[in-house]
Write a protein that holds these residues in place. Structure first.
Motif, PDB file in Angstrom:
ATOM      1  N   ASP A   9       0.967  -1.012   0.151  1.00 53.34           N
ATOM      2  CA  ASP A   9       0.253   0.113  -0.280  1.00 53.34           C
ATOM      3  C   ASP A   9       0.652   1.440   0.494  1.00 53.34           C
ATOM      4  O   ASP A   9       0.669   2.074   0.366  1.00 53.34           O
ATOM      5  CB  ASP A   9      -0.953   0.001   1.181  1.00 53.34           C
ATOM      6  N   HIS A  11       0.618   3.805  -2.439  1.00 54.11           N
ATOM      7  CA  HIS A  11      -0.016   4.764  -3.735  1.00 54.11           C
ATOM      8  C   HIS A  11       0.992   5.281  -3.392  1.00 54.11           C
ATOM      9  O   HIS A  11       0.265   7.155  -3.632  1.00 54.11           O
ATOM     10  CB  HIS A  11      -1.351   5.305  -2.234  1.00 54.11           C
ATOM     11  N   ARG A  13       2.543   8.570  -5.668  1.00 55.52           N
ATOM     12  CA  ARG A  13       1.313   9.726  -6.399  1.00 55.52           C
ATOM     13  C   ARG A  13       2.508  10.910  -6.703  1.00 55.52           C
ATOM     14  O   ARG A  13       3.662  10.642  -5.943  1.00 55.52           O
ATOM     15  CB  ARG A  13       0.608  10.697  -5.028  1.00 55.52           C
ATOM     16  N   ASP A  50      -1.403  -2.335  -4.598  1.00 51.83           N
ATOM     17  CA  ASP A  50      -1.897  -0.926  -4.321  1.00 51.83           C
ATOM     18  C   ASP A  50       0.029  -0.094  -5.018  1.00 51.83           C
ATOM     19  O   ASP A  50       0.196   1.461  -3.995  1.00 51.83           O
ATOM     20  CB  ASP A  50      -2.466  -0.284  -3.017  1.00 51.83           C
ATOM     21  N   LEU A  53      -1.490   5.539  -6.891  1.00 49.47           N
ATOM     22  CA  LEU A  53      -2.910   6.179  -6.042  1.00 49.47           C
ATOM     23  C   LEU A  53      -3.729   5.519  -7.146  1.00 49.47           C
ATOM     24  O   LEU A  53      -4.725   5.490  -7.370  1.00 49.47           O
ATOM     25  CB  LEU A  53      -2.794   7.133  -5.699  1.00 49.47           C
ATOM     26  N   HIS A  89      -6.112  -0.254  -6.486  1.00 51.83           N
ATOM     27  CA  HIS A  89      -5.755   1.078  -6.815  1.00 51.83           C
ATOM     28  C   HIS A  89      -4.883   0.300  -8.277  1.00 51.83           C
ATOM     29  O   HIS A  89      -4.680   1.779  -9.070  1.00 51.83           O
ATOM     30  CB  HIS A  89      -4.710   1.601  -6.054  1.00 51.83           C
ATOM     31  N   THR A 262       0.608   6.421   3.451  1.00 47.11           N
ATOM     32  CA  THR A 262      -1.107   7.289   3.428  1.00 47.11           C
ATOM     33  C   THR A 262      -0.247   8.136   4.060  1.00 47.11           C
ATOM     34  O   THR A 262      -0.791   8.958   2.946  1.00 47.11           O
ATOM     35  CB  THR A 262      -1.640   6.494   4.258  1.00 47.11           C
ATOM     36  N   ASP A 523      -7.567   7.356  -1.182  1.00 43.90           N
ATOM     37  CA  ASP A 523      -6.833   5.907  -1.883  1.00 43.90           C
ATOM     38  C   ASP A 523      -7.856   5.095  -2.498  1.00 43.90           C
ATOM     39  O   ASP A 523      -7.578   4.621  -2.946  1.00 43.90           O
ATOM     40  CB  ASP A 523      -6.037   5.867  -0.460  1.00 43.90           C
ATOM     41  N   HIS A 526     -10.866   7.637  -5.522  1.00 43.90           N
ATOM     42  CA  HIS A 526     -10.302   8.796  -5.911  1.00 43.90           C
ATOM     43  C   HIS A 526     -11.007  10.224  -6.468  1.00 43.90           C
ATOM     44  O   HIS A 526     -11.678  10.015  -8.004  1.00 43.90           O
ATOM     45  CB  HIS A 526      -8.784   8.406  -7.156  1.00 43.90           C
TER      46      HIS A 526
END
Length: 625
Positions: A9, A11, A13, A50, A53, A89, A262, A523, A526
C-alpha cells in the motif's frame, strides 16, 4: 537465511516530496541499515499491491520505477529479486467504467468456482485491459508477479526449498467505482495446479486483499488451499497490521501488512521476514515510521519491545495452550476490527477512514494554556484512568470507543465496551458475562470499561454508571458523553460518585487531520488532487457553517464523488446535494446544520420536506443548531 522485505500500500503519487518523499527517503535509509550484513542474493522484496494511487495513470508507474529501481539497485536488490501483485488501486478505474456491462455485469452473474475459472480462462482480454498499465510496469520492474496469459496469478520458485505464488485478488475488482468487500473472486484452478506440481517445504502466497474481502466460495476454497499447502500468506489493503497462525498446528502464518504510505503522520511500516535454509519461517521484524521522521523498532505492531515476532519459538516449541492463546488473540483482534470498521461506515460503499481525534483537557471554545498538550491515546491505553470524554454530536465518540478497545487489545490489554443505550441496571453483569464468553476471557482480564452513549438526563443511565463505578471499584471507567448536557453531567459526577474523573474534550478536525481523512478517502475513491479536495472540504464546511467533524467531512467527500468541482462554493447547490445524499442513503441517521447567515434554516427545512416527499422516507434526522 533468506530475507523477505514486505512492502504494501504505497499509493505512489506525483509531486509530494514534503510528505510521501520524506517517508520513502527514510525507508531506503532504513533498509540499508537493516540489510548491511546480508548477502544481497538472499534478499527478496515483495510489493503486495496498491503500487500507485490511480492505475489508469501510466506516468505514476514510470515515476515509481525511477524512484524505487535506483534505490533498490543501490541496496543490491535487482529486478530478479522483486515480487509484485496488483491491488485495487492498480486497476484502471476508467476502463472498468467504460466496460461496465462486460466487467461488472457479467462478473456479477458468476456464482460458482467453476464458472469464474472458466470465464477467466476464455475472457482474458477483459482483465488484461484493466491491468494494461500495471502489466507494463510489472514487466519492467520485477521478474516475479501475476502477469501471464490470464493475469490471474503465477507461481515462481526461489530455490529448491521456497516457492511463491502471486495471486491477483483484484482480478474482479471494480477499482474505485464501487465496493469490493465480500465480492472479490479468484482463479483457484491455476493456484491448485501450481501447488500440486511444486512439492516445496515452504510455499508463500502473496496477494493484496485479505481473505475476509473475498466472496464466500473464494474464501472457503482459499482457506482450504492455504491450510493444506502453504506456510506463509502475505497481504495488505486494510492498512492495519495483523499476524497470526490459522492452522491447528500453527504451520500456516498469515501476515497482513501495515501501509507503507498514506500520510507521513499515520501509523506506517514494513516487515522483514526471516526464512531459514530448510524453508522454516523464524522471525518477522517490524519497522515503524515515527514522528522523528525515521523508521525504528515496530513496537506498535508487536507485543514485545524489540518489534520482533519470533515465529520459530511460538510455532515449533511453545506448548499447545500458548498456540491456542495466540490464535485466540487474532480472533479477538478481528472482532474488534470489524466493530470499528462498521462504526466508521456512514454510507454504503464509503471507504473506512480512521482519523485519530484530538483530545484536550480544555474545551475548544475556551482559552487554554499555551503549553497544553493533546492526550496521548497510546499512553491512555497502556495506563487507563477514569475520564469523561465530551463532545458535540457527530464528533465520533462511538468510533473512538471502538478504536480505544482495539488499540488496547493490540497492547495485550482488555477494555470492555458497553453501550448505555442497550443496558438496564439489572443487565450490566449479563452484558459483561456475554462479552467475556464471546472473547473466551475472564473478568480478571478487564483493565478498563468504556461506557458509550451515556446521557446524564436519563435516570436509568445514571443508575447504570453508578453501579459500574461502585461494583468495579478497581477498574477505570471511560465515559463517552455528549457535551449538550455538560452542566448536568458535572453535577451528577460531583454529587454521586466517589471517584476522580478527569474530563477531556474532542476538538474539531484540524487541517492536518482533514488532510489525513481526505488522503485516506482518496486512496479508495480518487476524487481529485489531494490539495484541491482538502481546500474544497474546508471551504464547504466554512460556507455551510458546519462543524469540522469526521461525519460532516465524509458527507462532503461523498457528495464530491458525484462530480468534483474546485470552483468557489455554491452553497445552495452543495446543500441540495447533501440533502439528496442523506435521503438516498439510509445508513445516515443524523445530520446537523448550524445557523447559517447565507441560507436560513427555514429554507433548508423546506428542502428537507421536499426531499423526504420525493424519497418517501423520514428515517433521517436533521438537527439545526
Amino acid at each position: 537465511m533468506k530475507k523477505v522485505i514486505h512492502l504494501s500500500d504505497i499509493h505512489y503519487r506525483s509531486n509530494w516530496q514534503e510528505n510521501q518523499g520524506v517517508v520513502l527517503d527514510g525507508l531506503f535509509v532504513d533498509l540499508k541499515k537493516q540489510l548491511i550484513d546480508q548477502d544481497v542474493k538472499d534478499i527478496y522484496v515483495v510489493f503486495s499491491g496498491d503500487i500507485v494511487l490511480a492505475g489508469e495513470n501510466s506516468n505514476l508507474y514510470e515515476e515509481f520505477i525511477d524512484v524505487f529501481d535506483k534505490a533498490l539497485n543501490d541496496i543490491g536488490v535487482g529486478i530478479d529479486n522483486r515480487i509484485c501483485v496488483p491491488g485495487n488501486h492498480d486497476v484502471s478505474r476508467k476502463d472498468v467504467i467504460e466496460n461496465n456491462v462486460e466487467h461488472n455485469g457479467v462478473i456479477s452473474q458468476l456464482t460458482t468456482e467453476k464458472e469464474f475459472n472458466d470465464y477467466t480462462a476464455k475472457s482474458k482480454n477483459v482483465f488484461q485491459k484493466k491491468f494494461t498499465n500495471y502489466g507494463v510496469f510489472e514487466k519492467k520492474f520485477s521478474k516475479m508477479g501475476v502477469v501471464n496469459d490470464l493475469y490471474c496469478g503465477t507461481g515462481h520458485a526461489l530455490n529448491e526449498s521456497i516457492g511463491v505464488y502471486c495471486l491477483n485478488t483484484a482480478i474482479s475488482s471494480c477499482a474505485e467505482s464501487g465496493d469490493d468487500k465480500d465480492v472479490l473472486m479468484i482463479n483457484t484452478r491455476k493456484l491448485v495446479e501450481w501447488s500440486r506440481q511444486n512439492n516445496l517445504p515452504c510455499k508463500i502466497l502473496i496477494m493484496h486483499h485479505p481473505i475476509e474481502w473475498l466472496e464466500d466460495w473464494s474464501k472457503k476454497e482459499l482457506r482450504t488451499i492455504l491450510e493444506s499447502d502453504f506456510s506463509l500468506c502475505l497481504s495488505g489493503h486494510t492498512h492495519d497490521q495483523t499476524i497470526y497462525h490459522s492452522s491447528d498446528n500453527g504451520s500456516l502464518m498469515t501476515c497482513c501488512a501495515p501501509a507503507l504510505f498514506t500520510n507521513k503522520n499515520d501509523d506506517l511500516g514494513y516487515s522483514i521476514i526471516d526464512i531459514n535454509d530448510n524453508g522454516k519461517i523464524e522471525n518477522v521484524t517490524y519497522r515503524q515510521w515515527t514522528k522523528r521522521r525515521n523508521f525504528t523498532k515496530g513496537v506498535n505492531f508487536t507485543d514485545g519491545e524489540d518489534g520482533v515476532v519470533h515465529i520459530k519459538k511460538s510455532a515449533d516449541t511453545a506448548p499447545k495452550d500458548a498456540v491456542e492463546n495466540s490464535e485466540n488473540k487474532s480472533v479477538i483482534n478481528r472482532i474488534f476490527s470489524q466493530r470499528l470498521d462498521e462504526a466508521l461506515k456512514s454510507f454504503s460503499s464509503q471507504p473506512r477512514v480512521w482519523v485519530e481525534p484530538t483530545l484536550m483537557s480544555c474545551a475548544e471554545d475556551v482559552k487554554c494554556d499555551e503549553d497544553i498538550e493533546p492526550e496521548d491515546l497510546t499512553e491512555l491505553t497502556l495506563n487507563p484512568r477514569s475520564i469523561i470524554i465530551q463532545a458535540p454530536p457527530q464528533f465520533g465518540q462511538t468510533c473512538l470507543a471502538y478504536y480505544l478497545v482495539k488499540k488496547a487489545w493490540m497492547k495485550n490489554r482488555l477494555w470492555m465496551y458497553l453501550n448505555a443505550k442497550k443496558l438496564k441496571n439489572h443487565t450490566i453483569d449479563k452484558a459483561i458475562k456475554s462479552e467475556l464468553e464471546l472473547l473466551d476471557l475472564n473478568i480478571s482480564d478487564i483493565q478498563c470499561i468504556v461506557l458509550d452513549s451515556w446521557v446524564a438526563q436519563d435516570s436509568s443511565a445514571i443508575k447504570i454508571l453508578k453501579k459500574i463505578v461502585e461494583k468495579y471499584t478497581d477498574i477505570p471507567v471511560v465515559i463517552m458523553q455528549s457535551i449538550d448536557d455538560i452542566q448536568v453531567m458535572n453535577e451528577v459526577i460531583s454529587l454521586d460518585f466517589d471517584r476522580k474523573l478527569d474530563t477531556l474534550y474532542i476538538w474539531s478536525l484540524s487541517r492536518d487531520k482533514i488532510r489525513t481523512l481526505v488522503t485516506g478517502y482518496n486512496d479508495e475513491r480518487h476524487i481529485g488532487e489531494d490539495e484541491s479536495v482538502i481546500c474544497k472540504v474546508i471551504s464547504d464546511t466554512q460556507a455551510l457553517n458546519m462543524h469540522r467533524t469526521p461525519l460532516n467531512c465524509l458527507t462532503l467527500l461523498k457528495v464530491s464523488e458525484i462530480g468534483f468541482d474546485d470552483s468557489p462554493v455554491n452553497r445552495t447547490e452543495v446543500i441540495k446535494r447533501v440533502l439528496f445524499l442523506l435521503f438516498s442513503m439510509h445508513k445516515v441517521k443524523t445530520f446537523a446544520f448550524q445557523a447559517n447567515r447565507f441560507i436560513p434554516n427555514v429554507i433548508i427545512a423546506r428542502w428537507i420536506i421536499v426531499m423526504a416527499a420525493i424519497q418517501f422516507t423520514t428515517s433521517n434526522i436533521i438537527l439545526f443548531g
